[in-house]
Design an enzyme around this catalytic site. Structure first.
Site, PDB file in Angstrom:
ATOM      1  N   GLY A  96      25.193   7.787  53.857  1.00  0.00           N
ATOM      2  CA  GLY A  96      24.901   9.218  54.033  1.00  0.00           C
ATOM      3  C   GLY A  96      26.074   9.973  54.625  1.00  0.00           C
ATOM      4  O   GLY A  96      25.896  10.972  55.327  1.00  0.00           O
TER       5      GLY A  96
ATOM      6  N   GLY B 236      26.488  13.811  54.176  1.00  0.00           N
ATOM      7  CA  GLY B 236      25.437  14.685  54.694  1.00  0.00           C
ATOM      8  C   GLY B 236      25.882  15.504  55.896  1.00  0.00           C
ATOM      9  O   GLY B 236      27.032  15.416  56.344  1.00  0.00           O
ATOM     10  N   GLN B 237      24.948  16.294  56.414  1.00  0.00           N
ATOM     11  CA  GLN B 237      25.267  17.216  57.513  1.00  0.00           C
ATOM     12  C   GLN B 237      25.856  16.461  58.707  1.00  0.00           C
ATOM     13  O   GLN B 237      26.912  16.834  59.224  1.00  0.00           O
ATOM     14  CB  GLN B 237      24.010  17.971  57.962  1.00  0.00           C
ATOM     15  CG  GLN B 237      24.303  19.014  59.040  1.00  0.00           C
ATOM     16  CD  GLN B 237      23.071  19.435  59.822  1.00  0.00           C
ATOM     17  OE1 GLN B 237      22.003  18.835  59.711  1.00  0.00           O
ATOM     18  NE2 GLN B 237      23.222  20.468  60.623  1.00  0.00           N
TER      19      GLN B 237
ATOM     20  N   ASP C 123      24.066   3.294  46.384  1.00  0.00           N
ATOM     21  CA  ASP C 123      22.675   3.747  46.489  1.00  0.00           C
ATOM     22  C   ASP C 123      21.972   2.765  47.417  1.00  0.00           C
ATOM     23  O   ASP C 123      21.841   1.584  47.083  1.00  0.00           O
ATOM     24  CB  ASP C 123      22.039   3.747  45.091  1.00  0.00           C
ATOM     25  CG  ASP C 123      20.586   4.189  45.134  1.00  0.00           C
ATOM     26  OD1 ASP C 123      20.060   4.442  46.249  1.00  0.00           O
ATOM     27  OD2 ASP C 123      19.970   4.261  44.054  1.00  0.00           O
TER      28      ASP C 123
ATOM     29  N   TYR D 108       8.282  12.146  55.438  1.00  0.00           N
ATOM     30  CA  TYR D 108       9.495  11.872  56.224  1.00  0.00           C
ATOM     31  C   TYR D 108       9.115  11.254  57.575  1.00  0.00           C
ATOM     32  O   TYR D 108       9.679  10.237  57.996  1.00  0.00           O
ATOM     33  CB  TYR D 108      10.258  13.180  56.416  1.00  0.00           C
ATOM     34  CG  TYR D 108      11.502  13.089  57.261  1.00  0.00           C
ATOM     35  CD1 TYR D 108      12.566  12.259  56.906  1.00  0.00           C
ATOM     36  CD2 TYR D 108      11.636  13.868  58.412  1.00  0.00           C
ATOM     37  CE1 TYR D 108      13.704  12.202  57.679  1.00  0.00           C
ATOM     38  CE2 TYR D 108      12.774  13.817  59.185  1.00  0.00           C
ATOM     39  CZ  TYR D 108      13.807  12.982  58.815  1.00  0.00           C
ATOM     40  OH  TYR D 108      14.940  12.933  59.582  1.00  0.00           O
TER      41      TYR D 108
ATOM     42  N   LYS E 250       9.809   7.546  59.184  1.00  0.00           N
ATOM     43  CA  LYS E 250      10.568   7.402  60.438  1.00  0.00           C
ATOM     44  C   LYS E 250       9.784   6.565  61.456  1.00  0.00           C
ATOM     45  O   LYS E 250      10.376   5.753  62.171  1.00  0.00           O
ATOM     46  CB  LYS E 250      10.944   8.779  61.000  1.00  0.00           C
ATOM     47  CG  LYS E 250      12.084   9.446  60.218  1.00  0.00           C
ATOM     48  CD  LYS E 250      13.371   8.628  60.331  1.00  0.00           C
ATOM     49  CE  LYS E 250      14.481   9.083  59.417  1.00  0.00           C
ATOM     50  NZ  LYS E 250      15.649   8.198  59.420  1.00  0.00           N
TER      51      LYS E 250
ATOM     52  N   ILE F 232      19.477  19.527  64.128  1.00  0.00           N
ATOM     53  CA  ILE F 232      20.920  19.518  64.420  1.00  0.00           C
ATOM     54  C   ILE F 232      21.569  20.757  63.801  1.00  0.00           C
ATOM     55  O   ILE F 232      21.387  21.051  62.624  1.00  0.00           O
ATOM     56  CB  ILE F 232      21.592  18.238  63.870  1.00  0.00           C
ATOM     57  CG1 ILE F 232      20.900  16.973  64.418  1.00  0.00           C
ATOM     58  CG2 ILE F 232      23.089  18.245  64.193  1.00  0.00           C
ATOM     59  CD1 ILE F 232      20.972  16.778  65.918  1.00  0.00           C
TER      60      ILE F 232
HETATM   61  N1  SER Z   1      16.166  18.075  60.806  1.00  0.00           N
HETATM   62  C1  SER Z   1      15.141  17.216  60.259  1.00  0.00           C
HETATM   63  C2  SER Z   1      14.259  17.936  59.332  1.00  0.00           C
HETATM   64  O1  SER Z   1      14.082  19.108  59.554  1.00  0.00           O
HETATM   65  C3  SER Z   1      14.320  16.618  61.364  1.00  0.00           C
HETATM   66  O2  SER Z   1      14.778  15.353  61.606  1.00  0.00           O
HETATM   67  O3  SER Z   1      13.719  17.361  58.436  1.00  0.00           O
END
Ligand code: SER
Length: 326
Positions: A12, A15-16, A57, A147, A151, A177
């Site tokens: 990743g 990613g951000q 992947d 999600y 987690k 973040i």
């Molecule tokens: N920034 C993430 C989201 O909004 C939270 O872990 O899905």
């Protein structure tokens, strides 16, 4: 003494968080010792020029193992994940990437006797039944997003590998973040980044959650510091492993807008809540991160106004050069 990470694979990495974390890791551990990987998004020139980069992947273990063998990887920082909003649009993909991807990483770490894994978790592990304010470390984990389900299951799976196999796995529950380099990809907390870009670009923002929506947030330099500090902590001192609550600041969208208005007085926000409102409402207002503070010395540096000042300085400078979005 805890062994040092020497050859690190970052999943990743486009990613951000991954994009900035990879550069910070390259500074710290040596550019050639940090192998960046992504699934399909084109990496920035900086990421490409500063060290090795490959497409893999994580849901395909062979593609990850090829990198592990090629570079003699001893540690993986596993940032690849489908976030909350995209996860609600495509729950099956979210499960596949987040769960099968994680399982593949854990199994590869066992097989190749790795030194360390860092596996981020999220405030998304919490749900409507969790106390909203100063959410404790040990509490109800009944999320209502796919999600969040991945987690919670991921934290349990990581802790299982610690207890059952003695694998060194560490993880933290990131809040939203905020960062000025790479835009976030498909989360619920994305509004707290977009608002700064739109403030600089248009002096207007239409927010997809309500003005009084309050969530825990963190500025990127603190996120990077937390990840590296936890990664370097003495494993024998950790009582928790994969699920550290992590806090820095908490604010409503109204408070965020007011902080921006101190620098851009004409800035205006209107509100058009969508499906992400329910997700935001199911997450805490603020976080009790005393376990992280006690066990590995966590201490954030930025608050809302210092973050706003830094974000606006960076974005305004880029906007002036016509390069707000890179
Ligand atoms: N920034 C993430 C989201 O909004 C939270 O872990 O899905």
């Amino acid at each position: 003494m805890t062994e040092k990470m020497k050859k690190i694979l970052v999943t990743g990495a486009v990613g951000q968080i991954g994009s900035e974390l990879t550069l910070a890791l390259r500074e710290r551990y040596g550019a050639e010792n940090v192998v960046a990987t992504g699934r399909k998004t084109k990496p920035s020139k900086e990421l490409l020029d500063s060290g090795p980069f490959h497409f893999i992947d994580v849901a395909n273990p062979d593609s990850v193992e090829e990198m592990v063998q090629k570079y003699n990887i001893d540690s993986i920082i596993h940032m690849a994940a489908i976030l909350s909003a995209v996860g609600e649009k495509n729950p099956q993909l979210c499960w596949d990437v987040n769960m099968n991807g994680l399982y593949n990483i854990l199994e590869l770490a066992l097989k190749h006797k790795m030194t360390r894994l860092i596996i981020p978790s999220s405030i998304a592990v919490f749900g409507p039944g969790t106390p909203l304010d100063n959410t404790p470390q040990e509490t109800v984990l009944k999320p209502t997003t796919m999600y969040g389900v991945t987690k919670v299951a991921g934290e349990l799976l990581c802790d299982y590998y610690v207890q059952r196999f003695g694998l060194d796995v560490r993880g933290l529950r990131y809040p939203g973040i905020i960062s000025a380099e790479t835009l976030p990809g498909g989360g619920t907390t994305d509004y707290a980044v977009e608002i700064y870009y739109k403030a600089v670009e248009q002096k207007r923002y239409t927010c997809f959650v309500k003005e009084d929506t309050k969530l825990p947030m963190m500025y990127m330099p603190d996120c990077i510091k937390a990840t590296i500090d936890l990664g370097e902590a003495d494993f024998s001192k950790l009582k928790h492993h994969s699920d550290f609550n992590l806090g820095a600041m908490s604010f409503t969208v109204g408070e965020l807008a007011a902080s921006i208005k101190k620098y851009i007085p004409e800035f205006e926000v209107d509100y058009e809540p969508d499906f992400r409102q329910a997700i935001a409402d199911s997450w805490p207002n603020s976080i009790d991160d005393s376990a992280a503070r006690e066990e590995w010395g966590w201490q954030p540096s930025y608050d809302l106004d210092t973050m706003t000042q830094d974000m606006l300085e960076k974005l305004t400078a880029r906007h002036r050069q016509g390069k707000l979005y890179g």
